[in-house]
Write a protein that holds these residues in place. Structure first.
Motif, PDB file in Angstrom:
ATOM      1  N   PHE A 101      25.657  70.952  80.541  1.00 40.69           N
ATOM      2  CA  PHE A 101      24.859  69.781  80.911  1.00 40.69           C
ATOM      3  C   PHE A 101      23.590  69.702  80.064  1.00 40.69           C
ATOM      4  CE2 PHE A 101      21.715  67.532  83.490  1.00 40.69           C
ATOM      5  CZ  PHE A 101      22.394  66.339  83.705  1.00 40.69           C
ATOM      6  N   ASP A 102      22.922  70.828  79.889  1.00 43.65           N
ATOM      7  CA  ASP A 102      21.695  70.862  79.106  1.00 43.65           C
ATOM      8  C   ASP A 102      21.947  70.445  77.654  1.00 43.65           C
ATOM      9  OD1 ASP A 102      18.892  71.570  78.610  1.00 43.65           O
ATOM     10  OD2 ASP A 102      19.748  73.237  77.453  1.00 43.65           O
ATOM     11  N   SER A 103      22.979  70.993  77.032  1.00 48.19           N
ATOM     12  CA  SER A 103      23.242  70.649  75.634  1.00 48.19           C
ATOM     13  C   SER A 103      23.627  69.181  75.487  1.00 48.19           C
ATOM     14  CB  SER A 103      24.326  71.551  75.045  1.00 48.19           C
ATOM     15  OG  SER A 103      25.562  71.339  75.680  1.00 48.19           O
ATOM     16  N   ASN A 104      24.409  68.659  76.422  1.00 49.64           N
ATOM     17  CA  ASN A 104      24.781  67.246  76.351  1.00 49.64           C
ATOM     18  C   ASN A 104      23.587  66.342  76.618  1.00 49.64           C
ATOM     19  OD1 ASN A 104      27.914  66.597  76.085  1.00 49.64           O
ATOM     20  ND2 ASN A 104      27.675  68.554  77.105  1.00 49.64           N
ATOM     21  N   LEU A 105      22.766  66.696  77.598  1.00 49.51           N
ATOM     22  CA  LEU A 105      21.604  65.871  77.925  1.00 49.51           C
ATOM     23  C   LEU A 105      20.609  65.827  76.769  1.00 49.51           C
ATOM     24  CD1 LEU A 105      20.070  64.176  79.998  1.00 49.51           C
ATOM     25  CD2 LEU A 105      19.013  66.301  80.800  1.00 49.51           C
ATOM     26  N   THR A 106      20.307  66.980  76.187  1.00 50.17           N
ATOM     27  CA  THR A 106      19.344  66.984  75.084  1.00 50.17           C
ATOM     28  C   THR A 106      19.877  66.228  73.873  1.00 50.17           C
ATOM     29  OG1 THR A 106      20.134  69.163  74.386  1.00 50.17           O
ATOM     30  CG2 THR A 106      18.176  69.101  75.778  1.00 50.17           C
ATOM     31  N   THR A 107      21.171  66.289  73.639  1.00 47.83           N
ATOM     32  CA  THR A 107      21.746  65.545  72.521  1.00 47.83           C
ATOM     33  C   THR A 107      21.755  64.049  72.819  1.00 47.83           C
ATOM     34  OG1 THR A 107      23.114  67.478  72.012  1.00 47.83           O
ATOM     35  CG2 THR A 107      23.707  65.419  70.940  1.00 47.83           C
ATOM     36  N   VAL A 108      22.013  63.661  74.058  1.00 46.84           N
ATOM     37  CA  VAL A 108      21.949  62.240  74.427  1.00 46.84           C
ATOM     38  C   VAL A 108      20.517  61.728  74.261  1.00 46.84           C
ATOM     39  CG1 VAL A 108      22.071  60.640  76.385  1.00 46.84           C
ATOM     40  CG2 VAL A 108      23.975  62.160  75.914  1.00 46.84           C
ATOM     41  N   ILE A 109      19.532  62.523  74.659  1.00 41.72           N
ATOM     42  CA  ILE A 109      18.135  62.108  74.487  1.00 41.72           C
ATOM     43  C   ILE A 109      17.813  61.924  72.999  1.00 41.72           C
ATOM     44  CG2 ILE A 109      15.725  62.873  74.727  1.00 41.72           C
ATOM     45  CD1 ILE A 109      16.634  64.190  77.415  1.00 41.72           C
ATOM     46  N   SER A 110      18.267  62.868  72.176  1.00 45.96           N
ATOM     47  CA  SER A 110      18.051  62.737  70.727  1.00 45.96           C
ATOM     48  C   SER A 110      18.738  61.499  70.180  1.00 45.96           C
ATOM     49  CB  SER A 110      18.577  63.977  70.000  1.00 45.96           C
ATOM     50  OG  SER A 110      17.909  65.128  70.431  1.00 45.96           O
ATOM     51  N   ALA A 111      19.955  61.235  70.638  1.00 48.33           N
ATOM     52  CA  ALA A 111      20.688  60.046  70.178  1.00 48.33           C
ATOM     53  C   ALA A 111      19.992  58.773  70.648  1.00 48.33           C
ATOM     54  CB  ALA A 111      22.130  60.091  70.680  1.00 48.33           C
ATOM     55  N   ALA A 112      19.433  58.774  71.846  1.00 46.39           N
ATOM     56  CA  ALA A 112      18.709  57.598  72.338  1.00 46.39           C
ATOM     57  C   ALA A 112      17.476  57.326  71.483  1.00 46.39           C
ATOM     58  CB  ALA A 112      18.316  57.791  73.804  1.00 46.39           C
ATOM     59  N   ILE A 113      16.794  58.377  71.075  1.00 45.82           N
ATOM     60  CA  ILE A 113      15.637  58.209  70.191  1.00 45.82           C
ATOM     61  C   ILE A 113      16.091  57.676  68.836  1.00 45.82           C
ATOM     62  CG2 ILE A 113      13.815  59.456  68.943  1.00 45.82           C
ATOM     63  CD1 ILE A 113      13.646  61.291  71.469  1.00 45.82           C
ATOM     64  N   LEU A 114      17.189  58.210  68.317  1.00 48.74           N
ATOM     65  CA  LEU A 114      17.730  57.689  67.058  1.00 48.74           C
ATOM     66  C   LEU A 114      18.081  56.210  67.180  1.00 48.74           C
ATOM     67  CD1 LEU A 114      20.084  60.564  65.837  1.00 48.74           C
ATOM     68  CD2 LEU A 114      17.965  59.787  64.766  1.00 48.74           C
ATOM     69  N   TYR A 115      18.669  55.835  68.309  1.00 51.47           N
ATOM     70  CA  TYR A 115      19.012  54.430  68.521  1.00 51.47           C
ATOM     71  C   TYR A 115      17.749  53.566  68.565  1.00 51.47           C
ATOM     72  CZ  TYR A 115      20.980  50.193  70.437  1.00 51.47           C
ATOM     73  OH  TYR A 115      21.346  48.882  70.615  1.00 51.47           O
ATOM     74  N   TRP A 116      16.729  54.074  69.181  1.00 50.20           N
ATOM     75  CA  TRP A 116      15.488  53.314  69.345  1.00 50.20           C
ATOM     76  C   TRP A 116      14.763  53.100  68.017  1.00 50.20           C
ATOM     77  CZ3 TRP A 116      10.254  55.573  70.710  1.00 50.20           C
ATOM     78  CH2 TRP A 116       9.344  54.555  71.029  1.00 50.20           C
ATOM     79  N   VAL A 117      14.718  54.129  67.164  1.00 50.51           N
ATOM     80  CA  VAL A 117      13.920  54.033  65.938  1.00 50.51           C
ATOM     81  C   VAL A 117      14.755  53.873  64.671  1.00 50.51           C
ATOM     82  CG1 VAL A 117      12.036  55.370  66.923  1.00 50.51           C
ATOM     83  CG2 VAL A 117      13.775  56.537  65.595  1.00 50.51           C
ATOM     84  N   GLY A 118      16.060  54.000  64.762  1.00 53.43           N
ATOM     85  CA  GLY A 118      16.895  54.042  63.564  1.00 53.43           C
ATOM     86  C   GLY A 118      17.315  52.685  63.032  1.00 53.43           C
ATOM     87  N   SER A 119      17.888  52.726  61.826  1.00 53.06           N
ATOM     88  CA  SER A 119      18.458  51.533  61.203  1.00 53.06           C
ATOM     89  C   SER A 119      19.782  51.213  61.896  1.00 53.06           C
ATOM     90  CB  SER A 119      18.684  51.795  59.717  1.00 53.06           C
ATOM     91  OG  SER A 119      19.661  52.807  59.548  1.00 53.06           O
ATOM     92  N   GLU A 120      20.428  50.154  61.463  1.00 55.11           N
ATOM     93  CA  GLU A 120      21.700  49.750  62.089  1.00 55.11           C
ATOM     94  C   GLU A 120      22.763  50.829  61.961  1.00 55.11           C
ATOM     95  OE1 GLU A 120      22.240  47.089  64.068  1.00 55.11           O
ATOM     96  OE2 GLU A 120      20.082  46.888  63.839  1.00 55.11           O
ATOM     97  N   ASP A 121      22.839  51.489  60.800  1.00 56.35           N
ATOM     98  CA  ASP A 121      23.818  52.566  60.636  1.00 56.35           C
ATOM     99  C   ASP A 121      23.540  53.720  61.586  1.00 56.35           C
ATOM    100  OD1 ASP A 121      25.160  51.202  58.683  1.00 56.35           O
ATOM    101  OD2 ASP A 121      24.133  52.205  57.017  1.00 56.35           O
ATOM    102  N   ILE A 122      22.283  54.085  61.716  1.00 60.00           N
ATOM    103  CA  ILE A 122      21.903  55.175  62.617  1.00 60.00           C
ATOM    104  C   ILE A 122      22.187  54.775  64.065  1.00 60.00           C
ATOM    105  CG2 ILE A 122      19.982  56.593  63.428  1.00 60.00           C
ATOM    106  CD1 ILE A 122      20.945  57.223  60.576  1.00 60.00           C
ATOM    107  N   LYS A 123      21.980  53.510  64.387  1.00 53.11           N
ATOM    108  CA  LYS A 123      22.276  53.047  65.749  1.00 53.11           C
ATOM    109  C   LYS A 123      23.764  53.183  66.054  1.00 53.11           C
ATOM    110  CE  LYS A 123      18.366  49.990  66.334  1.00 53.11           C
ATOM    111  NZ  LYS A 123      17.867  48.670  66.634  1.00 53.11           N
ATOM    112  N   GLY A 124      24.618  52.898  65.062  1.00 56.07           N
ATOM    113  CA  GLY A 124      26.063  53.073  65.258  1.00 56.07           C
ATOM    114  C   GLY A 124      26.417  54.518  65.542  1.00 56.07           C
ATOM    115  N   PHE A 125      25.800  55.434  64.805  1.00 54.74           N
ATOM    116  CA  PHE A 125      26.002  56.862  65.040  1.00 54.74           C
ATOM    117  C   PHE A 125      25.555  57.225  66.456  1.00 54.74           C
ATOM    118  CE2 PHE A 125      23.906  61.050  65.100  1.00 54.74           C
ATOM    119  CZ  PHE A 125      24.973  61.876  64.765  1.00 54.74           C
ATOM    120  N   ALA A 126      24.377  56.746  66.840  1.00 52.07           N
ATOM    121  CA  ALA A 126      23.806  57.084  68.141  1.00 52.07           C
ATOM    122  C   ALA A 126      24.657  56.548  69.286  1.00 52.07           C
ATOM    123  CB  ALA A 126      22.379  56.547  68.240  1.00 52.07           C
ATOM    124  N   ILE A 127      25.160  55.324  69.160  1.00 52.64           N
ATOM    125  CA  ILE A 127      25.980  54.738  70.227  1.00 52.64           C
ATOM    126  C   ILE A 127      27.244  55.553  70.442  1.00 52.64           C
ATOM    127  CG2 ILE A 127      27.457  52.757  70.801  1.00 52.64           C
ATOM    128  CD1 ILE A 127      25.288  50.973  69.570  1.00 52.64           C
TER     129      ILE A 127
END
Length: 180
Positions: A101-127
């Protein structure tokens, strides 16, 4: 990218089934379900599957394998203590859950930050990564547990869950490597 992802997926499936044997095959089913669920959610959301999305799917595969390895190693520890198979499975899942749970949650948080600040390509990765990790929690923890419980109740797994063990008792002096 798709060919590389497919080849990597086949190698991961072979390694999981080869090392964890029957349990690895169950993990492979969960892994394929995870990918199927992720792609189905993407299709329902009409999300485009891009090259960064493929990278997100590959990272999801790695996180799925990580979750199953944690579970199987905890089950192995329980079996080595002489615990009955039903209890070993129950304890294995309980002991591995917080790390998963911890590893998945921290990675989801990182992906959410990438989605928030990233370019369109990075947003696709994050989603793709976020969808895959949410699906991973369901498939790696719930689906495999249901399968194991069903197999034990039908007495298809009776005494032990057989797994390979290449390194019996690791005895590595990590602090000795500190200067390196």
């Amino acid at each position: 990218g798709i060919r590389a992802g497919f080849i990597g997926l086949m190698l991961v499936i072979a390694c999981m089934a080869g090392y964890y044997l029957f349990g690895g095959s169950i993990a492979d089913v969960a892994l394929l379900m995870n990918l199927l669920f992720t792609l189905a959610i993407m299709a329902a959301l009409r999300a485009t599957f891009t090259l960064p999305g493929i990278a997100g799917a590959i990272l999801t595969i790695g996180m799925s394998v990580d979750a199953n390895v944690l579970i199987f190693e905890r089950i192995r520890e329980e079996q080595q203590r002489g615990t009955a198979i039903r209890t070993a499975i129950k304890n294995g899942y309980e002991k591995a859950f917080t790390a998963i749970f911890d590893s998945n949650l921290t990675t989801v948080i990182s992906a959410a930050i990438l989605y928030w600040v990233g370019s369109e390509d990075i947003k696709g990765f994050a989603i793709v990564l976020m969808l895959g990790l949410v699906s991973n929690l369901f498939t790696a923890v719930f689906v495999t547990r249901v399968i194991f419980d069903w197999l034990v109740s039908k007495k298809l797994i009776k005494e032990r869950l057989i797994m390979l063990q290449l390194i019996r008792r690791p005895n590595i002096n990590w602090m000795g490597f500190r200067p390196v």
